[in-house]
Design an enzyme around this catalytic site. Structure first.
Site, mmCIF file in Angstrom:
data_model
loop_
_atom_site.group_PDB
_atom_site.id
_atom_site.type_symbol
_atom_site.label_atom_id
_atom_site.label_comp_id
_atom_site.label_asym_id
_atom_site.label_seq_id
_atom_site.Cartn_x
_atom_site.Cartn_y
_atom_site.Cartn_z
ATOM 1 N N SER A 174 0.798 -1.225 0.000
ATOM 2 C CA SER A 174 0.000 0.000 0.000
ATOM 3 C C SER A 174 0.833 1.279 0.000
ATOM 4 C CB SER A 174 -0.960 0.025 1.194
ATOM 5 O OG SER A 174 -0.258 0.223 2.404
ATOM 6 N N LYS A 230 0.652 4.706 6.814
ATOM 7 C CA LYS A 230 -0.010 5.477 5.765
ATOM 8 C C LYS A 230 0.439 6.933 5.852
ATOM 9 C CE LYS A 230 -2.855 2.197 4.323
ATOM 10 N NZ LYS A 230 -2.015 1.068 4.670
#
Length: 141
Positions: free
Chosen positions: A62, A99
């Site tokens: 990701s 993230k």
């Protein structure tokens, strides 16, 4: 040297490795000189506050757009206050993840791979920031 566990603080042993004064071009190769400018300790380069620093290994894809690949080692500093645009290690609704943090126009966690959707962070959500990623170490082999 004793093994450090994730989140464990302490001082790191100094290990000096040669740092050459000539930069290496990423285009056409040129011969390097044998002149060593000084010793470089990777802790000096990657760790600003040893007592607040830990390492974690990335899993999944990701964050490949940020240059973080599966298996990479991420250097995380717990003493840095997370700000808009920082890459952070967070526990969100009980799950640990890495993230990019966005705080404007609203709070959300953004993966750096367009195959994944950003995750909005409602005001009442269970979010704990465990630190800001400062460096990534990955192998080329």
């Amino acid at each position: 040297m004793p093994v450090k566990k994730i989140g464990e603080s302490g001082e790191f042993e100094t290990i000096g490795l040669p740092l050459y004064s000539d930069a290496v071009p990423a285009g056409f190769p040129s011969p390097a000189t044998d002149y060593c400018e000084r010793q470089l300790d990777l802790n000096e380069l990657c760790v600003k506050k040893p007592a607040a620093t830990y390492f974690v290994r990335a899993q999944g894809d990701s964050m490949i757009g940020a240059g973080i690949f599966p298996g990479d080692v991420i250097v995380v500093d717990r003493s840095i206050e997370a700000a808009h645009g920082d890459i952070v290690i967070v526990a969100f609704n009980g799950e640990l993840t890495i993230k990019r943090l966005e705080t404007k126009p609203f709070s959300r966690l953004v993966p750096m791979n367009n195959q994944y959707d950003p995750v909005d962070i409602p005001e009442d959500s269970d979010l704990e920031i465990f630190g800001v990623a400062t460096n990534v170490i990955h192998s080329l082999r």
